[in-house]
Design an enzyme around this catalytic site. Sequence first.
Site, short mmCIF file in Angstrom:
data_model
loop_
_atom_site.label_atom_id
_atom_site.label_comp_id
_atom_site.label_asym_id
_atom_site.label_seq_id
_atom_site.Cartn_x
_atom_site.Cartn_y
_atom_site.Cartn_z
CG ASP A 31 -3.46 4.47 -5.36
OD1 ASP A 31 -2.34 5.01 -5.30
OD2 ASP A 31 -3.63 3.25 -5.53
CE LYS A 82 -8.98 -3.71 -8.38
NZ LYS A 82 -8.80 -2.25 -8.29
#
Length: 407
Positions: free
Chosen positions: A228, A123
Amino acid sequence: MKLDPKAMRYLSSEDFRVLAGVEAGSRNHEVVPTQLIVQLSGLRGGSGVHKSISTLAKVNLIAKVKNAKYDGYRLTYGGLDYLALNTHKKNKSVYSVGNRIGVGKESDIIVVAHSSGEQRILKIHRLGRISFRTVKNNRDYLRNRSTGSWMYMSRLAAMKEFAFMKALRENGFPVPEPIAQNRHTIVMSLIDAFPLRQISKVPRPAELYSELMDMILQLARYGLIHGDFNEFNILIKEEEDPDAKGKGRESEENDESIRLVPIIIDFPQMISVDHPNAEMYFDRDVNCIKRFFQRKFHFTSDVPGPFFADARKQLVENPGKRLDVEVEASGFSRKMARELEAYMKEVGVDGDAGAPREDEDEDGDEEEQSESDDDNEEEQSENQADEVDESAHKLEDLHVSKSPLEA
Ligand code: ADP
Ligand code: MG
């Protein structure tokens, strides 16, 4: 900006030292003066350095910036990617690079492999990518914070995500295994599953729903709010449940032999239950799931909540280990958390649930300001690129299976 591992093969060790020199110079210069690059690269003979500079600029690992006061170069995302990937390669956490499977607002997700063939996820944090123009127009912002750059902030995001993933994993939460972190990147295990958003049917929505709500409460019991928690950041693994074989086989929809296992990802915005806005974030996480289940599965729970007050109550009655405190102690300091939070707010990072995902501004970082507010007061403190990696020239054995650019 995309990761282009192809460019990696062609760097000489000198090129690499110069690249590392530009990185070192970037710590206190928005635009690194050419003369400083020569010094930081620690190479004798300026002409070699100049040749390397032009090689690096040609493959977009650095970019020339004309400044009111002086000309110089800055590291591009590509250059930073290169340095990070090189370190992962050297430390043997990554052997080859495969396809890019995801482009988030603030990250690129790439499948990589270990030398054993095991697939992993790289990532790459790209904080401020989408909102770069806003930042660009805000000169004061850059002037007041030489370290407030995308590079530093993306690194903070990676550090934070890695620290939380580690703490969560060690305490039994279903998250990917964190493998390595370097600069603005992390390497983690690949979860062979789709995001909840892509799941069209769930056999027993009530069950999954309450499992997710329990997870929100469980996180809070450990001092954390995801921040989130939504259908993009919950991956759903389908597992055969051997105990349930034969039961409830009347219809596919009610197939009890399949168990849906949620795995949670994406932690750069995680906050402590002691955060001043904790309740708002907690409620937002809960409501994201509520809304999604209503919309997608036409499921509404009879049970109200959970409420932040419930979460606080269990902190008194049945607390878990305080992972918010643990992460802080592990090196991701409160100061870093504050800096990152302020930056995310400023560039409008508000999680996957915010604005729709866009892919159009990918190269925005390549056209930033053509002059810098950097002043000569910032005399360089380093005489050496302290992270020069001697093995860099061996990058030809980074067996790049496929460039994500071709994907
Ligand atoms: P962002 O911060 O940009 O939202 P995420 O960490 O949420 O990035 O990742 C974006 C997407 O990439 C996810 O929705 C998921 O589809 C995929 N992804 C991320 N991490 C993994 C992983 N470890 N295994 C499998 N897929 C992943
Ligand atoms: Mg996400």
